[in-house]
Design a protein around this motif. Structure first.
Motif, PDB file in Angstrom:
ATOM      1  N   LYS A 346       0.774  -1.243   0.091  1.00 40.25           N
ATOM      2  CA  LYS A 346       0.016   0.036  -0.007  1.00 40.25           C
ATOM      3  C   LYS A 346       0.935   1.386   0.015  1.00 40.25           C
ATOM      4  O   LYS A 346       0.138   2.304   0.023  1.00 40.25           O
ATOM      5  N   THR A 347       2.073   1.210  -0.125  1.00 40.87           N
ATOM      6  CA  THR A 347       3.156   2.169   0.006  1.00 40.87           C
ATOM      7  C   THR A 347       4.101   2.181  -1.165  1.00 40.87           C
ATOM      8  O   THR A 347       4.396   1.205  -1.581  1.00 40.87           O
ATOM      9  N   THR A 348       4.390   3.302  -1.652  1.00 40.77           N
ATOM     10  CA  THR A 348       5.381   3.272  -2.803  1.00 40.77           C
ATOM     11  C   THR A 348       6.843   3.886  -2.399  1.00 40.77           C
ATOM     12  O   THR A 348       7.781   3.650  -3.002  1.00 40.77           O
ATOM     13  N   SER A 349       6.944   4.659  -1.096  1.00 39.72           N
ATOM     14  CA  SER A 349       8.202   5.119  -0.957  1.00 39.72           C
ATOM     15  C   SER A 349       8.341   4.485   0.493  1.00 39.72           C
ATOM     16  O   SER A 349       7.323   4.893   1.316  1.00 39.72           O
ATOM     17  N   ILE A 350       9.375   3.936   0.821  1.00 43.48           N
ATOM     18  CA  ILE A 350       9.718   3.240   2.405  1.00 43.48           C
ATOM     19  C   ILE A 350      11.021   4.073   3.047  1.00 43.48           C
ATOM     20  O   ILE A 350      11.733   4.504   2.015  1.00 43.48           O
ATOM     21  N   ILE A 351      11.109   3.909   4.022  1.00 48.21           N
ATOM     22  CA  ILE A 351      12.000   4.538   5.088  1.00 48.21           C
ATOM     23  C   ILE A 351      12.758   3.439   5.849  1.00 48.21           C
ATOM     24  O   ILE A 351      13.823   3.647   6.271  1.00 48.21           O
ATOM     25  N   HIS A 352      12.054   2.166   6.041  1.00 46.22           N
ATOM     26  CA  HIS A 352      12.456   1.393   6.789  1.00 46.22           C
ATOM     27  C   HIS A 352      12.362  -0.059   6.258  1.00 46.22           C
ATOM     28  O   HIS A 352      11.192  -0.208   5.380  1.00 46.22           O
ATOM     29  N   LEU A 353      13.487  -1.062   6.201  1.00 45.98           N
ATOM     30  CA  LEU A 353      13.313  -2.234   5.384  1.00 45.98           C
ATOM     31  C   LEU A 353      14.018  -3.052   6.253  1.00 45.98           C
ATOM     32  O   LEU A 353      15.190  -3.102   6.470  1.00 45.98           O
ATOM     33  N   LEU A 354      13.409  -4.370   6.940  1.00 46.21           N
ATOM     34  CA  LEU A 354      13.780  -5.163   7.574  1.00 46.21           C
ATOM     35  C   LEU A 354      13.595  -6.570   6.956  1.00 46.21           C
ATOM     36  O   LEU A 354      12.371  -6.857   6.638  1.00 46.21           O
ATOM     37  N   VAL A 355      14.348  -7.625   7.462  1.00 40.31           N
ATOM     38  CA  VAL A 355      14.160  -8.897   7.181  1.00 40.31           C
ATOM     39  C   VAL A 355      14.568  -9.656   8.171  1.00 40.31           C
ATOM     40  O   VAL A 355      15.527  -9.651   9.059  1.00 40.31           O
ATOM     41  N   SER A 356      13.524 -10.621   8.786  1.00 42.43           N
ATOM     42  CA  SER A 356      13.700 -11.330   9.954  1.00 42.43           C
ATOM     43  C   SER A 356      14.657 -12.506   9.881  1.00 42.43           C
ATOM     44  O   SER A 356      14.664 -13.067   8.741  1.00 42.43           O
ATOM     45  N   LYS A 357      14.879 -13.038  10.825  1.00 36.90           N
ATOM     46  CA  LYS A 357      15.649 -14.167  10.870  1.00 36.90           C
ATOM     47  C   LYS A 357      14.394 -15.395  10.743  1.00 36.90           C
ATOM     48  O   LYS A 357      13.353 -15.093  10.860  1.00 36.90           O
ATOM     49  N   LYS A 358      14.958 -16.416  10.067  1.00 39.03           N
ATOM     50  CA  LYS A 358      14.109 -17.635   9.878  1.00 39.03           C
ATOM     51  C   LYS A 358      13.270 -18.206  11.216  1.00 39.03           C
ATOM     52  O   LYS A 358      14.050 -18.453  12.202  1.00 39.03           O
ATOM     53  N   THR A 359      12.056 -18.170  11.294  1.00 35.50           N
ATOM     54  CA  THR A 359      11.543 -18.480  12.362  1.00 35.50           C
ATOM     55  C   THR A 359      11.412 -20.185  12.465  1.00 35.50           C
ATOM     56  O   THR A 359      11.879 -20.946  11.387  1.00 35.50           O
ATOM     57  N   PRO A 360      11.111 -20.850  13.827  1.00 36.75           N
ATOM     58  CA  PRO A 360      11.164 -22.261  13.650  1.00 36.75           C
ATOM     59  C   PRO A 360      10.470 -22.846  12.871  1.00 36.75           C
ATOM     60  O   PRO A 360      10.670 -24.142  12.429  1.00 36.75           O
ATOM     61  N   SER A 361       9.254 -22.323  12.489  1.00 36.74           N
ATOM     62  CA  SER A 361       8.377 -23.038  11.240  1.00 36.74           C
ATOM     63  C   SER A 361       9.087 -22.719  10.125  1.00 36.74           C
ATOM     64  O   SER A 361       8.640 -23.369   8.793  1.00 36.74           O
ATOM     65  N   GLY A 362      10.111 -22.032   9.849  1.00 33.73           N
ATOM     66  CA  GLY A 362      10.812 -22.068   8.552  1.00 33.73           C
ATOM     67  C   GLY A 362      10.342 -20.688   7.787  1.00 33.73           C
ATOM     68  O   GLY A 362      10.671 -20.687   6.580  1.00 33.73           O
ATOM     69  N   SER A 363       9.640 -19.742   8.097  1.00 38.58           N
ATOM     70  CA  SER A 363       9.261 -18.694   7.602  1.00 38.58           C
ATOM     71  C   SER A 363      10.214 -17.449   7.546  1.00 38.58           C
ATOM     72  O   SER A 363      10.945 -17.277   8.714  1.00 38.58           O
ATOM     73  N   THR A 364      10.170 -16.603   6.599  1.00 37.54           N
ATOM     74  CA  THR A 364      11.004 -15.435   6.784  1.00 37.54           C
ATOM     75  C   THR A 364      10.072 -14.076   6.545  1.00 37.54           C
ATOM     76  O   THR A 364       9.241 -14.288   5.536  1.00 37.54           O
ATOM     77  N   TYR A 365      10.312 -13.182   7.400  1.00 39.13           N
ATOM     78  CA  TYR A 365       9.516 -12.097   7.129  1.00 39.13           C
ATOM     79  C   TYR A 365      10.156 -11.003   6.619  1.00 39.13           C
ATOM     80  O   TYR A 365      11.214 -10.730   6.982  1.00 39.13           O
ATOM     81  N   ILE A 366       9.345 -10.020   5.655  1.00 38.89           N
ATOM     82  CA  ILE A 366       9.937  -8.944   5.416  1.00 38.89           C
ATOM     83  C   ILE A 366       9.094  -7.762   5.749  1.00 38.89           C
ATOM     84  O   ILE A 366       7.776  -7.636   5.638  1.00 38.89           O
ATOM     85  N   ILE A 367       9.715  -6.846   6.408  1.00 47.04           N
ATOM     86  CA  ILE A 367       8.713  -5.585   7.015  1.00 47.04           C
ATOM     87  C   ILE A 367       9.311  -4.245   6.327  1.00 47.04           C
ATOM     88  O   ILE A 367      10.374  -3.969   6.405  1.00 47.04           O
ATOM     89  N   VAL A 368       8.286  -3.579   5.935  1.00 48.14           N
ATOM     90  CA  VAL A 368       8.554  -2.224   5.313  1.00 48.14           C
ATOM     91  C   VAL A 368       7.677  -1.076   5.909  1.00 48.14           C
ATOM     92  O   VAL A 368       6.675  -1.477   6.465  1.00 48.14           O
ATOM     93  N   GLY A 369       8.187  -0.033   6.055  1.00 46.26           N
ATOM     94  CA  GLY A 369       7.398   1.103   6.802  1.00 46.26           C
ATOM     95  C   GLY A 369       7.729   2.288   5.856  1.00 46.26           C
ATOM     96  O   GLY A 369       8.851   2.677   5.579  1.00 46.26           O
ATOM     97  N   ASP A 370       6.877   3.194   5.812  1.00 46.84           N
ATOM     98  CA  ASP A 370       6.799   4.581   5.162  1.00 46.84           C
ATOM     99  C   ASP A 370       6.813   5.645   6.112  1.00 46.84           C
ATOM    100  O   ASP A 370       6.696   5.478   7.285  1.00 46.84           O
ATOM    101  N   ALA A 371       6.758   7.120   5.495  1.00 43.96           N
ATOM    102  CA  ALA A 371       6.868   8.068   6.480  1.00 43.96           C
ATOM    103  C   ALA A 371       5.446   8.494   6.876  1.00 43.96           C
ATOM    104  O   ALA A 371       5.272   9.150   7.848  1.00 43.96           O
ATOM    105  N   ASN A 372       4.571   7.687   6.401  1.00 44.47           N
ATOM    106  CA  ASN A 372       3.029   8.152   6.796  1.00 44.47           C
ATOM    107  C   ASN A 372       2.803   7.110   7.843  1.00 44.47           C
ATOM    108  O   ASN A 372       1.673   7.155   8.531  1.00 44.47           O
ATOM    109  N   GLY A 373       3.768   6.084   8.419  1.00 44.29           N
ATOM    110  CA  GLY A 373       3.251   5.412   9.483  1.00 44.29           C
ATOM    111  C   GLY A 373       2.719   4.138   9.065  1.00 44.29           C
ATOM    112  O   GLY A 373       2.244   3.041   9.816  1.00 44.29           O
TER     113      GLY A 373
END
Length: 395
Positions: A346-373
């Motif tokens: 829902k956002t086109t410009s981001i100021i934060h980009l984080l990648v999680s470590k692999k969870t016990p279930s084997g999933s990896t998450y990407i978290i992005v955030g923009d200036a509008n919260g």
């Protein structure tokens, strides 16, 4: 000028001995006194009512570019191309039944290396800034100075804990350091060095020497202790390699993989990925090789980048889209998925980009955030990253 009528009330000539003088800065006091700094290095006080000069001081060897007046109008500071900061104080003298005021030079301080372009007095502290890029806080008395350097936008560093490597980002180059080692006692406790606090020798300095930053423990008395503590090192940090950007262009973002194997950086015109060979680092710290890796499927530049925990996948943000790249240590990196802002995010410009470590279930998450919260979370479904959740926003 009269603000209501728009008419000129007084015209003051600053020409000296038929030489043109440029007034670079002015300040107005509540008693209708005008203070000016000019190209002759002079600080001049004028009576704005009649347009006459009250007093004048040659404070600098070159142009005075900035003036600051304290809130109580008892202190005036000036500086400019000659980076000496001159301090004037207001004194009152009784002459018969009248009390006359006069401005007297108090102290001069050398706390900048180049032109001073801005001065501001607030809460008894002087803030100054100029060509050297430092925002400087100072006072007298008590005499102290603290410089705040210009900070480039984040991220400014990246760490590989496994190999104790540190990547530092500068304006147009990168540095890779091997961190040192600290000593421990037989019981495993840290060994500390006691360092005597630095003696203040500010009063011994003259205006030809730039003042050094006041020791932090002298400013805020950290922990109310009279000593500085540091770890006892048994191995000093070593700079392994310095990497200059192409054509010395400014670096927008950078990252080092968790394995310390790959370095990625982007300027405003191109992107680069490098392979850092540190296999023989423990035997010979000078045996470091850096090679370029091929990037396939990328167009444009990048402003955010992150690696997965296994250092085999890289996520980068470019022009409103997330690109997921698979990394082959020999063949390079190839785009395997593109997540566009108008489809999944829902956002086109981001100021934060984080990648999680692999969870016990084997999933990896990407978290992005923009200036509008707006914070979006994507998850790896074993084939590709898909939208997982949009975190709620609170007023």
């Amino acid at each position: 000028w009269n603000v209501l009528t728009g008419h000129a009330m007084t015209r003051i000539s600053v020409t000296r001995r038929q030489k043109e003088v440029v007034v670079w800065c002015v300040a107005m006091l509540s008693d209708n006194t005008i203070v000016s700094g000019d190209s002759q290095g002079r600080l001049t006080f004028w009576d704005s009512t009649v347009g006459e000069q009250i007093e004048s001081y040659t404070t600098h060897k070159a142009d005075v570019l900035s003036i600051a007046v304290s809130e109580d109008e008892k202190n005036i500071y000036c500086s400019g191309i000659d980076p000496i900061i001159s301090h004037f104080i207001k004194i009152e003298k009784a002459q018969g039944h009248e009390v006359k005021t006069q401005w007297v030079k108090h102290v001069q301080r050398h706390i900048h290396e180049h032109d001073v372009r801005a001065l501001l007095v607030t809460d008894g502290k002087l803030l100054s800034a100029g060509v050297d890029g430092y925002l400087t806080f100072s006072s007298y008395p008590p005499k102290w100075v603290m410089r705040v350097p210009h900070m480039i936008p984040t991220p400014r560093s990246s760490v590989c804990t496994k190999k104790k490597l540190l990547l530092l980002r500068y304006s147009n180059h990168l540095e890779v350091w091997k961190l040192g080692s600290y000593a421990t006692s037989e019981s495993g406790d840290l060994m500390i060095n006691n360092i005597d606090p630095r003696e203040s020798d500010d009063d011994k300095q003259n205006n030809d020497q730039i003042e050094q930053d006041t020791a932090v423990n002298e400013i805020n008395k950290l922990a109310n202790r009279g000593e500085k503590l540091s770890l006892k090192l048994i191995e000093n940090p070593v700079k392994l390699v310095s990497i200059k950007s192409k054509h010395k262009k400014q670096i927008q973002c950078c990252a080092m993989s968790p394995s310390g194997e790959f370095i990625f950086y982007s300027s405003d015109s191109d992107v680069r990925m490098l392979k850092l060979d540190t296999d023989d680092l423990d035997d010979d710290q000078s045996n470091i090789s850096v090679s370029k890796l091929y990037l396939a499927g990328l167009t444009g530049t990048c402003d955010r980048v992150a690696f997965t925990d296994d250092s085999r996948t890289m996520i980068m943000h470019s022009d409103g889209a997330l690109h997921v790249l698979f990394i082959d240590p020999e063949a390079g990196a190839t785009v395997i998925q593109t997540v566009t802002g108008n489809k999944m995010l829902k956002t086109t410009s981001i100021i934060h980009l984080l990648v999680s470590k692999k969870t016990p279930s084997g999933s990896t998450y990407i978290i992005v955030g923009d200036a509008n919260g707006v914070i979006e979370v994507l998850v790896d479904n074993k084939k590709e990253f898909v939208p997982h959740i949009t975190l709620p926003k609170y007023q």
